[in-house]
Design a protein around this motif. Structure first.
Motif, short mmCIF file in Angstrom:
data_model
loop_
_atom_site.label_atom_id
_atom_site.label_comp_id
_atom_site.label_asym_id
_atom_site.label_seq_id
_atom_site.Cartn_x
_atom_site.Cartn_y
_atom_site.Cartn_z
N ARG A 113 0.96 -0.98 0.10
CA ARG A 113 -0.03 0.14 0.65
C ARG A 113 1.07 1.72 0.21
O ARG A 113 0.11 2.23 -0.12
CB ARG A 113 -1.33 -0.42 1.04
N LEU A 114 1.81 0.74 0.50
CA LEU A 114 3.18 1.99 0.84
C LEU A 114 3.26 2.28 -0.47
O LEU A 114 4.11 3.37 -1.27
CB LEU A 114 3.50 1.98 1.55
N PHE A 115 3.95 1.33 -1.51
CA PHE A 115 5.00 1.17 -3.09
C PHE A 115 4.39 1.61 -4.04
O PHE A 115 4.97 1.13 -4.90
CB PHE A 115 6.15 -0.10 -2.53
N GLU A 116 2.94 1.00 -4.32
CA GLU A 116 2.51 0.47 -5.49
C GLU A 116 1.25 1.13 -5.50
O GLU A 116 1.05 1.74 -4.43
CB GLU A 116 1.85 -0.82 -5.16
N GLY A 117 1.08 1.78 -6.54
CA GLY A 117 -0.23 2.34 -7.08
C GLY A 117 0.35 4.23 -7.42
O GLY A 117 1.65 4.00 -7.92
N PRO A 118 -0.38 4.90 -8.28
CA PRO A 118 -0.59 6.40 -8.51
C PRO A 118 0.74 6.72 -7.49
O PRO A 118 -0.62 7.04 -6.44
CB PRO A 118 -1.42 6.69 -9.31
N PRO A 119 1.04 7.99 -8.03
CA PRO A 119 1.59 8.50 -6.55
C PRO A 119 0.08 9.48 -5.93
O PRO A 119 -0.35 10.13 -6.78
CB PRO A 119 2.43 9.28 -7.01
N ALA A 120 0.46 10.27 -4.95
CA ALA A 120 -0.77 10.89 -4.75
C ALA A 120 -0.48 12.34 -5.14
O ALA A 120 0.60 12.88 -5.94
CB ALA A 120 -0.27 11.19 -3.07
N ARG A 121 -1.48 13.38 -5.65
CA ARG A 121 -1.37 14.44 -5.63
C ARG A 121 -1.68 15.41 -5.29
O ARG A 121 -0.69 16.45 -5.61
CB ARG A 121 -3.16 14.43 -7.02
N ALA A 122 -2.04 15.69 -4.10
CA ALA A 122 -1.68 16.70 -3.20
C ALA A 122 -0.52 16.55 -2.35
O ALA A 122 0.07 15.46 -2.86
CB ALA A 122 -2.59 16.68 -2.37
N LEU A 123 0.52 17.72 -2.60
CA LEU A 123 1.55 17.73 -2.10
C LEU A 123 1.44 17.69 -0.52
O LEU A 123 2.04 16.78 0.12
CB LEU A 123 1.79 19.48 -1.75
N ARG A 124 0.71 17.09 0.45
CA ARG A 124 0.71 17.31 1.27
C ARG A 124 0.87 15.16 1.99
O ARG A 124 1.03 15.34 2.48
CB ARG A 124 -1.09 17.92 2.43
N ASP A 125 -0.35 14.81 0.66
CA ASP A 125 -0.61 13.54 0.55
C ASP A 125 0.28 12.99 0.14
O ASP A 125 0.98 11.68 0.51
CB ASP A 125 -1.46 13.40 -0.05
N ARG A 126 1.63 13.58 -0.88
CA ARG A 126 3.63 12.94 -1.03
C ARG A 126 4.20 12.93 0.04
O ARG A 126 4.43 12.30 0.54
CB ARG A 126 3.52 13.94 -2.00
N LEU A 127 3.98 14.16 0.89
CA LEU A 127 4.33 14.04 1.53
C LEU A 127 4.53 13.18 3.11
O LEU A 127 5.37 13.05 3.50
CB LEU A 127 4.47 15.64 2.51
N VAL A 128 3.16 13.52 2.75
CA VAL A 128 2.84 11.99 4.13
C VAL A 128 3.62 10.24 3.59
O VAL A 128 3.40 9.53 4.45
CB VAL A 128 1.51 12.10 4.26
N GLY A 129 3.66 10.50 2.64
CA GLY A 129 3.51 8.94 1.68
C GLY A 129 5.07 9.25 2.46
O GLY A 129 5.26 7.49 2.26
N TRP A 130 5.69 10.77 1.94
CA TRP A 130 7.14 9.88 1.79
C TRP A 130 7.60 9.65 3.61
O TRP A 130 8.61 8.93 3.59
CB TRP A 130 8.31 11.63 1.82
#
Length: 371
Positions: A113-130
Motif C-alpha cells: 500500500r506504500l510502494f505500489e499505485g499511482p503517486p498522490a496528487r496533493a503535496l500534503r499527501d505526497r509528504l505523508v506518503g514519503w
C-alpha cells in the motif's frame, strides 16, 4: 506461525508479546507458548472518522509508543532472540527500532500500500506518503536479520528496502493437508485467500464465465474480507451465471477436506509473494491451475498448470484439465509428490530455528546491504 511455534517449542521456551488489536483467535499458538503479554494499542484509524493524512502520522506515533513499551518488556525478560512478524496496522513494526534483544524479522512482502499505485496528487499527501515509507524502511532496517519467503519477495525487499534478506521458504503441514482416499470430487473448483482485489478472485469469476459447457462452481475460502469486496464478487458472479460460495475462517482440517473434494484449485493473485495455498491443495491431491507470476512460479513450478493473466486462456486450460479425469488424477499425484519432496514443514521449521540460533549467537545486522 503456529506451526513454526509448535516446532520451536519442542526445545525452546516461547513467550508471546502482542498488541491488544491482534487477532489472536485466528492463529492460536495454544500450548506452544508459555505466557502471553498484551499491550494497549491505539484504536485503528480506519475505525474512527477520517481526520486526514496527518491523522495517520499521529496514529503511527501513538503506535510507536506502544511498541516502545513492548520492546522494554522484551528486553527486561532476558530472551535470547525476538522473533518478529509484520503488523496489520503499520506493516514493519517499530518495536524493531527499540529492541536491544537480537531480532529476526519475517518480512513476507513489502508494504504494497506504500510502494505500489499511482503517486498522490496533493503535496500534503505526497509528504505523508514519503514519511510513511521512510518509517517503514527504518523499522525494517533496524532488524538484526530479515527473512523473506521466496526469491521473488527477496528481490522486492532488496529493491525497496536496501536489505539483503535470507530466504526461508514456508512448508506444508502434512499431518493436516493430505489426500482423503474416500473423497468424492464435487463439481467445483476452490480458491483461497483474503477477500481482496489483490487476490484475483474477480479474474477467476470472469474466467469461469467463459466456460460455456459443464461450468464448475467456485468456492472461495478466506481469512478476512475487505469492505464491499464479497458483495462485488457476488454481483459479478450473479451477472455472469457463475455459481459462487464464499466461506470465511475455515479451520485447517475442514479446509483440507474442501481441497480434497474439489476438482481443481484455481489461483490468480497479483504478484503473490509466496503462494502457500497451492501447496496445501497439492498436498491434498488437488491439481492446481494458476496465473504464473510472483512467488507462484517458485512454489507451483512444473507441478501445476501455469497460465498468463488472460481470462480466456485460463478458462481454456482449466476446461481441458476438467474434461480429462485421468489427467486430473495424474496432476493430483504429481502435486503431492512435489510437496513431499520440496515443501515439508519440518524442513522449513529447521531453517527458521537455524536463523534464530545464529542471530541469538552473533547479534548485529547481517541483513543490511554493504553497497
Amino acid at each position: 506461525v503456529a506451526c513454526w511455534a509448535h516446532h520451536l517449542s519442542r526445545s525452546h521456551s516461547i513467550d508471546l508479546f502482542v498488541l491488544g488489536s491482534a487477532e489472536r483467535g485466528f492463529v492460536d499458538l495454544g500450548p506452544s507458548v508459555g505466557r502471553t503479554a498484551v499491550f494497549d494499542a491505539p484504536e485503528p484509524i480506519r475505525a474512527r472518522p477520517i481526520v486526514g493524512p496527518l491523522g495517520h502520522l499521529g496514529f503511527l506515533r501513538r503506535l510507536d509508543r506502544a511498541y516502545r513499551t513492548m520492546a522494554a518488556a522484551v528486553d527486561a525478560g532476558g530472551y535470547d532472540v525476538a522473533f518478529v512478524h509484520s503488523c496489520r496496522l503499520s506493516h514493519s513494526p517499530s518495536v524493531l527500532e527499540h529492541l536491544e534483544t537480537p531480532s529476526v524479522y519475517v518480512l513476507q512482502e513489502p508494504a504494497r500500500r506504500l510502494f505500489e499505485g499511482p503517486p498522490a496528487r496533493a503535496l500534503r499527501d505526497r509528504l505523508v506518503g514519503w514519511a510513511a515509507r521512510r518509517a517503514e524502511r527504518r523499522a525494517a532496517r533496524a532488524a538484526g536479520r530479515v527473512l523473506a519467503n521466496s526469491e521473488f519477495s527477496a528481490g522486492n525487499i532488496r529493491r525497496l528496502y536496501g536489505l539483503e534478506p535470507s530466504v526461508v521458504r514456508l512448508g506444508v503441514d502434512d499431518e493436516v493437508f493430505h489426500p482423503e482416499p474416500s473423497a468424492v470430487r464435487e463439481r467445483r473448483v476452490i480458491s483461497v485467500g483474503a477477500i481482496s482485489p489483490a487476490k484475483g478472485f474477480r479474474f477467476l469469476v470472469d474466467a469461469l464465465a467463459r466456460i460455456e459447457r459443464d461450468r464448475p462452481a467456485l468456492l472461495v475460502a478466506g481469512d478476512r474480507t475487505e469492505p464491499g469486496e464479497a458483495e462485488e464478487l457476488a454481483r459479478r458472479a450473479g451477472a455472469a451465471g457463475v455459481e459462487l460460495a464464499i466461506r470465511l475462517r475455515v479451520p485447517d482440517p475442514e479446509l483440507a477436506r474442501l481441497y480434497a473434494r474439489s476438482l481443481a484449485f484455481v489461483y490468480a493473485p497479483h504478484a503473490e509473494p509466496f503462494g502457500l495455498a497451492p501447496l496445501e491443495a497439492m498436498a491434498c491431491g488437488t491439481p492446481v491451475v494458476a496465473v504464473g507470476e510472483g512467488g507462484v512460479l517458485e512454489t507451483v513450478g512444473s507441478a501445476g498448470i501455469l497460465v498468463e493473466r488472460d481470462e480466456t486462456r485460463f478458462a481454456a486450460r482449466l476446461s481441458e484439465l476438467l474434461a480429462d479425469p485421468t489427467r486430473v488424477e495424474e496432476m493430483a499425484r504429481l502435486g503431492r509428490t512435489h510437496v513431499e519432496a520440496s515443501w515439508s514443514l519440518e524442513a522449513s521449521s529447521r531453517a527458521i530455528e537455524q536463523e534464530l540460533r545464529q542471530q541469538a549467537a552473533t547479534g548485529g545486522c547481517p541483513s543490511l546491504r554493504r553497497d
